[in-house]
Design a protein around this motif. Structure first.
Motif, PDB file in Angstrom:
ATOM      1  N   HIS A  69     -97.531  15.339   0.084  1.00  0.00           N
ATOM      2  CA  HIS A  69     -95.984  14.940  -0.407  1.00  0.00           C
ATOM      3  C   HIS A  69     -95.763  15.839  -1.716  1.00  0.00           C
ATOM      4  O   HIS A  69     -96.877  15.826  -2.567  1.00  0.00           O
ATOM      5  CB  HIS A  69     -95.686  13.552  -0.229  1.00  0.00           C
ATOM      6  CG  HIS A  69     -95.969  13.031   1.025  1.00  0.00           C
ATOM      7  ND1 HIS A  69     -95.176  12.784   1.784  1.00  0.00           N
ATOM      8  CD2 HIS A  69     -97.218  12.218   1.532  1.00  0.00           C
ATOM      9  CE1 HIS A  69     -95.615  11.940   2.951  1.00  0.00           C
ATOM     10  NE2 HIS A  69     -96.982  11.920   2.698  1.00  0.00           N
ATOM     11  N   GLN A 117    -102.393  20.340   3.589  1.00  0.00           N
ATOM     12  CA  GLN A 117    -102.057  19.449   4.600  1.00  0.00           C
ATOM     13  C   GLN A 117    -103.420  19.224   5.788  1.00  0.00           C
ATOM     14  O   GLN A 117    -103.571  17.977   6.083  1.00  0.00           O
ATOM     15  CB  GLN A 117    -100.839  20.108   5.577  1.00  0.00           C
ATOM     16  CG  GLN A 117     -99.957  19.911   4.922  1.00  0.00           C
ATOM     17  CD  GLN A 117     -99.225  18.401   4.481  1.00  0.00           C
ATOM     18  OE1 GLN A 117     -99.672  17.587   5.228  1.00  0.00           O
ATOM     19  NE2 GLN A 117     -98.063  18.357   3.922  1.00  0.00           N
ATOM     20  N   THR A 122     -95.175  21.113   3.107  1.00  0.00           N
ATOM     21  CA  THR A 122     -94.959  19.740   2.643  1.00  0.00           C
ATOM     22  C   THR A 122     -94.534  18.585   3.684  1.00  0.00           C
ATOM     23  O   THR A 122     -93.570  19.225   4.403  1.00  0.00           O
ATOM     24  CB  THR A 122     -94.500  19.629   1.227  1.00  0.00           C
ATOM     25  OG1 THR A 122     -94.776  18.209   0.650  1.00  0.00           O
ATOM     26  CG2 THR A 122     -93.068  19.556   1.403  1.00  0.00           C
ATOM     27  N   GLN A 123     -95.097  17.562   3.750  1.00  0.00           N
ATOM     28  CA  GLN A 123     -94.469  16.625   4.650  1.00  0.00           C
ATOM     29  C   GLN A 123     -92.873  16.224   4.100  1.00  0.00           C
ATOM     30  O   GLN A 123     -91.925  16.104   4.955  1.00  0.00           O
ATOM     31  CB  GLN A 123     -95.465  15.308   4.834  1.00  0.00           C
ATOM     32  CG  GLN A 123     -95.021  14.403   6.042  1.00  0.00           C
ATOM     33  CD  GLN A 123     -94.991  15.032   7.240  1.00  0.00           C
ATOM     34  OE1 GLN A 123     -95.830  15.925   7.528  1.00  0.00           O
ATOM     35  NE2 GLN A 123     -94.266  14.274   8.176  1.00  0.00           N
ATOM     36  N   THR A 124     -93.058  15.707   3.117  1.00  0.00           N
ATOM     37  CA  THR A 124     -91.677  15.208   2.250  1.00  0.00           C
ATOM     38  C   THR A 124     -91.835  15.889   0.925  1.00  0.00           C
ATOM     39  O   THR A 124     -92.849  15.943   0.245  1.00  0.00           O
ATOM     40  CB  THR A 124     -91.503  13.612   2.292  1.00  0.00           C
ATOM     41  OG1 THR A 124     -92.751  13.084   1.218  1.00  0.00           O
ATOM     42  CG2 THR A 124     -91.528  13.230   3.658  1.00  0.00           C
ATOM     43  N   ASN A 145     -87.778  16.658   4.413  1.00  0.00           N
ATOM     44  CA  ASN A 145     -88.292  15.597   5.485  1.00  0.00           C
ATOM     45  C   ASN A 145     -88.703  16.385   6.869  1.00  0.00           C
ATOM     46  O   ASN A 145     -87.528  16.659   7.385  1.00  0.00           O
ATOM     47  CB  ASN A 145     -87.619  14.369   5.431  1.00  0.00           C
ATOM     48  CG  ASN A 145     -88.177  13.284   6.292  1.00  0.00           C
ATOM     49  OD1 ASN A 145     -89.465  13.523   6.507  1.00  0.00           O
ATOM     50  ND2 ASN A 145     -87.672  12.204   6.796  1.00  0.00           N
ATOM     51  N   LYS A 146     -89.970  16.591   6.873  1.00  0.00           N
ATOM     52  CA  LYS A 146     -90.228  17.095   8.146  1.00  0.00           C
ATOM     53  C   LYS A 146     -89.804  16.540   9.605  1.00  0.00           C
ATOM     54  O   LYS A 146     -89.548  17.273  10.587  1.00  0.00           O
ATOM     55  CB  LYS A 146     -91.782  17.349   8.371  1.00  0.00           C
ATOM     56  CG  LYS A 146     -92.326  18.890   7.536  1.00  0.00           C
ATOM     57  CD  LYS A 146     -93.843  19.026   7.956  1.00  0.00           C
ATOM     58  CE  LYS A 146     -94.142  20.385   7.633  1.00  0.00           C
ATOM     59  NZ  LYS A 146     -95.411  20.749   7.785  1.00  0.00           N
ATOM     60  N   GLN A 198     -96.395   8.510   4.106  1.00  0.00           N
ATOM     61  CA  GLN A 198     -97.039   8.724   5.203  1.00  0.00           C
ATOM     62  C   GLN A 198     -98.510   9.088   4.796  1.00  0.00           C
ATOM     63  O   GLN A 198     -98.837  10.095   4.072  1.00  0.00           O
ATOM     64  CB  GLN A 198     -96.570   9.520   6.151  1.00  0.00           C
ATOM     65  CG  GLN A 198     -97.195   9.815   7.479  1.00  0.00           C
ATOM     66  CD  GLN A 198     -96.548  10.732   8.256  1.00  0.00           C
ATOM     67  OE1 GLN A 198     -95.433  11.268   8.085  1.00  0.00           O
ATOM     68  NE2 GLN A 198     -97.292  11.058   9.474  1.00  0.00           N
ATOM     69  N   GLU A 235    -105.487  15.814   6.638  1.00  0.00           N
ATOM     70  CA  GLU A 235    -105.517  15.051   7.775  1.00  0.00           C
ATOM     71  C   GLU A 235    -107.065  14.777   8.219  1.00  0.00           C
ATOM     72  O   GLU A 235    -107.324  13.961   8.948  1.00  0.00           O
ATOM     73  CB  GLU A 235    -104.924  16.387   9.131  1.00  0.00           C
ATOM     74  CG  GLU A 235    -103.496  16.211   8.878  1.00  0.00           C
ATOM     75  CD  GLU A 235    -103.000  17.355   9.862  1.00  0.00           C
ATOM     76  OE1 GLU A 235    -103.738  17.921  10.607  1.00  0.00           O
ATOM     77  OE2 GLU A 235    -101.862  17.884   9.622  1.00  0.00           O
ATOM     78  N   ARG A 273    -101.068  12.820   4.961  1.00  0.00           N
ATOM     79  CA  ARG A 273    -100.187  13.704   4.604  1.00  0.00           C
ATOM     80  C   ARG A 273    -100.011  14.159   3.294  1.00  0.00           C
ATOM     81  O   ARG A 273    -100.334  13.502   2.330  1.00  0.00           O
ATOM     82  CB  ARG A 273     -98.743  13.697   5.276  1.00  0.00           C
ATOM     83  CG  ARG A 273     -98.591  13.655   6.746  1.00  0.00           C
ATOM     84  CD  ARG A 273     -99.054  14.649   7.454  1.00  0.00           C
ATOM     85  NE  ARG A 273     -98.741  14.448   8.816  1.00  0.00           N
ATOM     86  CZ  ARG A 273     -99.654  14.075   9.637  1.00  0.00           C
ATOM     87  NH1 ARG A 273    -100.969  13.957   9.482  1.00  0.00           N
ATOM     88  NH2 ARG A 273     -99.289  14.032  11.040  1.00  0.00           N
TER      89      ARG A 273
END
Length: 211
Positions: free
Chosen positions: A39, A131, A154-156, A184-185, A34, A135, A37
């Protein structure tokens, strides 16, 4: 071969195709990663994961690492995944400089992907700053981290390890990996066996965990 056996074989073949398509569709919802973001990836196959991420489309990549690390990236090793002209490789002095440069690179939007090789644990504040920078800049970040050193922001988070199979003559055997999505968020967790197809220039899913 009897008609009944033939029909069963055909049905099995189509069922397998449907299963493979479903697995690939699920994988594509997570990878490519994604955008906008940050990771994280850990494990023995972490650098290979980052290299394959570089190979998605014609990405401009900033790769950051501390100069004192024994293992340093050789840009020639990324030639199978991306054009070296799209790579900027930077060495910094310490962990704080690494985080600062990562944040600046993400916020600038000058590159599509920022990869940082971290050697220390990231706290929640640092993770949130990265993060926010991703963005704002519209860039994607990958932090290569020691196991257990990730940030809750973290997003993932992925755990990657090589799979040693066969005689390693084929490209498939050379790049065969086990990727596990361990944080995984916004979704579920899963795992896949994958390899890099240099001709197609993409990651191919061999199977899902449990298959």
């Amino acid at each position: 071969m009897s008609k009944g056996i033939y029909e069963n074989n055909v049905l099995d073949m189509f069922s397998s195709l449907r299963d493979n398509r479903a697995v690939m569709a699920e994988f594509k919802s997570f990878f490519p990663l994604q955008v906008s973001r940050v990771h994280e990836v850990c494990g023995a196959g972490a650098t290979a994961f980052a290299a394959m991420a570089c190979g998605q489309a014609d990405m401009r990549v900033l790769w950051l690492q501390t100069g004192w690390q024994i293992e340093q990236l050789n840009p020639a090793g990324l030639a199978a995944f991306m054009s070296p002209k799209n790579l900027v490789l930077v060495e910094v002095e310490n962990h704080n400089d690494l985080l600062a440069c990562t944040e600046d690179g993400l916020r600038s939007g000058a590159v599509d992907l920022v990869i940082s090789v971290a050697t220390q644990k990231l706290d929640l504040t640092a993770g949130r700053r990265l993060q926010l920078a991703a963005e704002q800049g519209g860039s994607t970040g990958i932090l290569i981290i020691p196991e257990g050193a990730g940030s809750n922001a973290t997003q993932t988070r992925w755990h990657c390890s090589p799979i040693f199979k066969g005689n390693h003559i084929s490209d498939k055997n050379l790049t065969l990996q086990h990727w596990q999505l361990i944080k995984n968020k916004i979704g579920t967790l899963s795992g896949w066996k994958v390899y890099w197809d240099a001709k197609a220039h993409r990651v191919i899913v061999v199977s899902e965990d449990g298959q």
